[in-house]
Design an enzyme around this catalytic site. Structure first.
Site, mmCIF file in Angstrom:
data_model
loop_
_atom_site.group_PDB
_atom_site.id
_atom_site.type_symbol
_atom_site.label_atom_id
_atom_site.label_comp_id
_atom_site.label_asym_id
_atom_site.label_seq_id
_atom_site.Cartn_x
_atom_site.Cartn_y
_atom_site.Cartn_z
ATOM 1 C CD GLU A 76 12.257 -19.774 26.256
ATOM 2 O OE1 GLU A 76 12.794 -20.808 26.702
ATOM 3 O OE2 GLU A 76 12.899 -18.740 25.974
ATOM 4 C CB CYS A 79 17.807 -19.136 22.617
ATOM 5 S SG CYS A 79 16.883 -20.637 22.288
ATOM 6 C CB CYS A 101 12.955 -20.506 22.704
ATOM 7 S SG CYS A 101 13.588 -21.888 23.647
ATOM 8 C CB THR A 117 40.555 -33.696 42.996
ATOM 9 O OG1 THR A 117 39.711 -34.049 44.088
ATOM 10 C CG2 THR A 117 41.944 -34.273 43.198
ATOM 11 N N GLY A 156 39.459 -26.401 53.357
ATOM 12 C CA GLY A 156 39.955 -25.492 54.374
ATOM 13 C C GLY A 156 40.585 -24.273 53.719
ATOM 14 C CB ALA A 198 39.666 -21.043 50.451
HETATM 15 ZN ZN LIG Z 1 15.744 -21.399 24.060
#
Ligand SMILES: [Zn+2]
Length: 306
Positions: free
Chosen positions: A56, A79, A88, A189, A233, A237
């Site tokens: 905004e 906000c 905002c 990492t 790999g 996961a």
């Molecule tokens: Zn805001």
């Protein structure tokens, strides 16, 4: 009732908001378009990084004096809190905005957010315009609030030799990194997906505890990560898949007829159990297959027992 011009502007704001994907976390990616009383765009903007101007404020700065009497079209409720930047809703009120059209209500505002304050100040506010389309960009941030973990994507390469890490120097890997906050690498990492993209020190990145995917995901969420890429790999996961916290998989199949024999070493022909194809596209090097967990009603148990 939102006008045709407001709906069109909202779609433009949604597109602009996507420019903040991979850089705004832990803040949401938001877009804003300002319309003059006759429906002409007089300013627009998006939130780029935590600590920098919100969408905004960017749009108001672009519009200057033309913001007076304008309609603010914004993808997320403005906000209402004094953070690193002023709220905002106050900036919109001070600029003389007459009307605000909002897609998604901030679930953290509990009815006491920017919309309530704007109405109190006499601004005409309409909410809920194109929520589903706005959530195409905001959905990962909203999911993070609900689940207290990042949205997790795991790309992998499938060849006749089995599963492997997507080569990091490919255009496909660069594309995935651009849309992520952080990467968990094959060595376990964690690092920023694009170095410096979040501003200095915004993400508190520390290597997650190994072994438990759910705990690692929560740990990384607390460090500010909202979109995590498992650039690894299957070994790295697997705990995340076992814990049911992988939201997207991206199977990368080299095209051509190189895979003339079955992938004997691969645990699955294409997608992990419980995942369905949601999109496929041909890219520079691969057929990319995007997979997501099947609907809850039809989802089988997601334990991989690797
Ligand atoms: Zn805001």
């Amino acid at each position: 009732m939102a006008s045709f011009a407001e709906a069109a502007a909202m779609r433009r704001a949604i597109a602009l908001s996507a420019a903040g994907i991979g850089t705004t976390s832990p803040n949401p990616p938001v877009g804003c378009v300002l319309l003059s009383p006759v429906g002409r765009i007089v300013g627009e903007g998006y939130h780029e990084r935590k600590g920098e101007a919100h969408a905004e404020a960017q749009a108001l700065a672009a519009a200057g004096p033309l913001a007076a009497g304008a309609t603010a079209v914004v993808t997320l409720e403005p906000c209402n809190h004094q953070g690193r930047t002023p709220p905002c809703r106050q900036a919109l009120i001070d600029a003389g905005i007459r009307r605000a059209v909002v897609a998604v209500i901030d679930p953290t505002s509990r009815g006491e957010g920017g919309v309530a304050e704007l109405r109190r100040a006499g601004v005409d506010v309409e909410t809920g315009l194109l929520v589903g389309e706005a959530e195409i960009v905001l959905g990962d941030w909203l999911a993070g609030l609900r689940n207290r973990r990042p949205v997790i994507t795991w790309p992998y390469l499938i060849t006749c030799h089995g599963f492997g890490q997507l080569p990091p120097d490919t255009s496909e890997a660069r594309q995935l990194r651009l849309n992520a906050d952080a990467v968990l690498g094959a060595d376990g990492t964690i690092r920023e997906a694009v170095p410096g993209s979040h501003g200095k020190g915004i993400l508190a990145l520390q290597d997650p505890p190994p072994g438990d995917g759910a705990a690692a995901a929560a740990f990384l969420y607390n460090g500010g990560v909202r979109r995590l890429l498992l650039h690894s790999g299957l070994d790295v996961a697997a705990p995340f898949l076992d814990a049911g916290v992988v939201d997207h998989v991206v199977a990368c199949l080299p095209y051509g007829n190189a895979s003339s024999r079955p992938a004997a070493e691969a645990p699955w022909p294409l997608l992990p159990p419980g995942f369905a194809i949601t999109a496929t596209v041909r890219t520079e090097n691969f057929i990319l297959v995007d997979g997501q967990p099947e609907a809850l009603s039809s989802r089988p148990a997601r334990s991989l027992h690797l």
